[in-house]
Design a protein around this motif. Structure first.
Motif, PDB file in Angstrom:
ATOM      1  N   ALA A  32      29.015  62.981  27.431  1.00 48.76           N
ATOM      2  CA  ALA A  32      30.270  62.191  27.273  1.00 48.76           C
ATOM      3  C   ALA A  32      29.986  61.550  25.720  1.00 48.76           C
ATOM      4  N   TYR A  33      28.846  61.100  25.487  1.00 49.92           N
ATOM      5  CA  TYR A  33      28.453  60.660  24.072  1.00 49.92           C
ATOM      6  C   TYR A  33      27.943  61.568  23.067  1.00 49.92           C
ATOM      7  N   GLY A  34      28.067  62.885  23.520  1.00 55.74           N
ATOM      8  CA  GLY A  34      27.746  63.961  22.640  1.00 55.74           C
ATOM      9  C   GLY A  34      26.034  63.788  22.324  1.00 55.74           C
ATOM     10  N   ILE A  35      25.305  63.573  23.103  1.00 54.27           N
ATOM     11  CA  ILE A  35      23.848  63.482  22.954  1.00 54.27           C
ATOM     12  C   ILE A  35      23.235  64.623  23.642  1.00 54.27           C
ATOM     13  N   LYS A  36      22.402  65.254  22.967  1.00 53.01           N
ATOM     14  CA  LYS A  36      21.867  66.465  23.395  1.00 53.01           C
ATOM     15  C   LYS A  36      20.237  66.221  23.559  1.00 53.01           C
ATOM     16  N   LEU A  37      19.869  66.678  25.025  1.00 48.32           N
ATOM     17  CA  LEU A  37      18.389  66.433  24.948  1.00 48.32           C
ATOM     18  C   LEU A  37      17.691  67.611  25.501  1.00 48.32           C
ATOM     19  N   GLY A  38      16.557  67.923  24.575  1.00 46.22           N
ATOM     20  CA  GLY A  38      15.860  69.334  24.973  1.00 46.22           C
ATOM     21  C   GLY A  38      15.158  68.834  26.618  1.00 46.22           C
ATOM     22  N   ALA A  39      14.447  70.042  27.004  1.00 43.35           N
ATOM     23  CA  ALA A  39      14.103  69.813  28.292  1.00 43.35           C
ATOM     24  C   ALA A  39      12.626  69.006  27.982  1.00 43.35           C
ATOM     25  N   ASP A  40      11.997  69.000  27.123  1.00 44.00           N
ATOM     26  CA  ASP A  40      10.813  68.065  26.693  1.00 44.00           C
ATOM     27  C   ASP A  40      11.107  66.720  26.498  1.00 44.00           C
ATOM     28  N   ALA A  41      12.292  66.416  25.971  1.00 48.12           N
ATOM     29  CA  ALA A  41      12.749  65.217  25.588  1.00 48.12           C
ATOM     30  C   ALA A  41      13.552  64.400  26.844  1.00 48.12           C
ATOM     31  N   PHE A  42      13.868  65.222  27.791  1.00 50.78           N
ATOM     32  CA  PHE A  42      14.872  64.613  28.784  1.00 50.78           C
ATOM     33  C   PHE A  42      14.238  63.542  29.641  1.00 50.78           C
ATOM     34  N   ASP A  43      12.996  63.973  30.158  1.00 46.79           N
ATOM     35  CA  ASP A  43      12.280  63.027  31.013  1.00 46.79           C
ATOM     36  C   ASP A  43      11.932  61.797  30.410  1.00 46.79           C
ATOM     37  N   LYS A  44      11.464  61.817  28.878  1.00 44.62           N
ATOM     38  CA  LYS A  44      11.240  60.679  28.171  1.00 44.62           C
ATOM     39  C   LYS A  44      12.518  59.889  28.072  1.00 44.62           C
ATOM     40  N   ALA A  45      13.607  60.457  27.673  1.00 46.20           N
ATOM     41  CA  ALA A  45      14.873  59.434  27.222  1.00 46.20           C
ATOM     42  C   ALA A  45      15.255  59.021  28.476  1.00 46.20           C
ATOM     43  N   TYR A  46      15.142  59.696  29.767  1.00 42.62           N
ATOM     44  CA  TYR A  46      15.660  59.080  31.133  1.00 42.62           C
ATOM     45  C   TYR A  46      14.820  57.866  31.529  1.00 42.62           C
ATOM     46  N   SER A  74       8.735  54.318  19.610  1.00 41.49           N
ATOM     47  CA  SER A  74       9.633  54.203  18.122  1.00 41.49           C
ATOM     48  C   SER A  74       9.053  55.262  16.894  1.00 41.49           C
ATOM     49  N   ALA A  75       7.769  55.426  17.095  1.00 40.97           N
ATOM     50  CA  ALA A  75       7.137  56.581  16.052  1.00 40.97           C
ATOM     51  C   ALA A  75       7.488  57.841  16.383  1.00 40.97           C
ATOM     52  N   THR A  76       7.524  58.067  17.600  1.00 34.44           N
ATOM     53  CA  THR A  76       7.721  59.452  17.851  1.00 34.44           C
ATOM     54  C   THR A  76       9.321  60.056  18.217  1.00 34.44           C
ATOM     55  N   PHE A  77      10.103  58.845  18.551  1.00 36.78           N
ATOM     56  CA  PHE A  77      11.602  59.031  18.839  1.00 36.78           C
ATOM     57  C   PHE A  77      12.184  59.240  17.597  1.00 36.78           C
ATOM     58  N   ASN A  78      13.248  60.435  17.649  1.00 32.48           N
ATOM     59  CA  ASN A  78      14.038  60.859  16.423  1.00 32.48           C
ATOM     60  C   ASN A  78      15.390  61.268  16.868  1.00 32.48           C
ATOM     61  N   ALA A  79      16.354  60.759  16.393  1.00 28.33           N
ATOM     62  CA  ALA A  79      17.929  61.142  16.705  1.00 28.33           C
ATOM     63  C   ALA A  79      18.479  61.335  15.466  1.00 28.33           C
ATOM     64  N   LYS A  88      33.928  64.597  17.623  1.00 34.86           N
ATOM     65  CA  LYS A  88      32.924  63.468  17.561  1.00 34.86           C
ATOM     66  C   LYS A  88      31.517  64.085  17.144  1.00 34.86           C
ATOM     67  N   ASP A  89      30.727  63.524  16.374  1.00 40.56           N
ATOM     68  CA  ASP A  89      29.191  64.128  16.009  1.00 40.56           C
ATOM     69  C   ASP A  89      28.526  64.078  17.251  1.00 40.56           C
ATOM     70  N   THR A  90      27.571  65.262  17.181  1.00 34.15           N
ATOM     71  CA  THR A  90      26.573  65.382  18.126  1.00 34.15           C
ATOM     72  C   THR A  90      25.360  64.849  17.797  1.00 34.15           C
ATOM     73  N   THR A  91      24.682  64.087  18.609  1.00 35.52           N
ATOM     74  CA  THR A  91      23.422  63.483  18.506  1.00 35.52           C
ATOM     75  C   THR A  91      22.246  64.288  19.048  1.00 35.52           C
ATOM     76  N   ILE A  92      21.453  64.510  18.507  1.00 40.26           N
ATOM     77  CA  ILE A  92      20.069  65.334  19.143  1.00 40.26           C
ATOM     78  C   ILE A  92      19.000  64.504  18.986  1.00 40.26           C
ATOM     79  N   ILE A  93      18.340  64.179  20.203  1.00 35.39           N
ATOM     80  CA  ILE A  93      17.328  63.356  20.317  1.00 35.39           C
ATOM     81  C   ILE A  93      15.908  64.201  20.733  1.00 35.39           C
TER      82      ILE A  93
END
Length: 96
Positions: A32-46, A74-79, A88-93
């Motif tokens: 809904a917010y246009g945020i895309k998470l790769g398989a490797d980022a999903f668990d960390k973001a959740y 913070s050092a490894t997070f990138n959006a 709306k824009d798409t944000t990739i984390i």
């Protein structure tokens, strides 16, 4: 952008993510917010956005939140936001 900047630019997403009861709700919220998470980022973001008070049921801090407090996430997070011509824009984390 780093984690702090992402949180400051997306406070509504961060607030609603805390209310997600499971990964399905988190997935729908991210879409809904246009945020895309790769398989490797999903668990960390959740774990980062959806853990109540940044911890588990016992009130202990999760590994991600401990790492975040120490500057690790913070050092490894990138959006990055991209305008692909949609409403709306798409944000990739990613976590590097």
């Amino acid at each position: 952008m780093d984690l702090q900047e992402f949180k400051s630019k997306n406070p509504e997403f961060v607030k609603k993510a805390r209310e997600c009861k499971d990964t399905f709700e988190f997935t729908k919220l991210a879409e809904a917010y246009g945020i895309k998470l790769g398989a490797d980022a999903f668990d960390k973001a959740y774990a980062l956005f959806c853990q109540p008070d940044g911890g588990n049921a016992n009130g202990e801090l999760s590994d991600e939140m401990l790492e975040n407090a120490a500057g690790g996430v913070s050092a490894t997070f990138n959006a990055e936001s991209f305008g692909f011509g949609g409403p709306k824009d798409t944000t990739i984390i990613s976590f590097n």
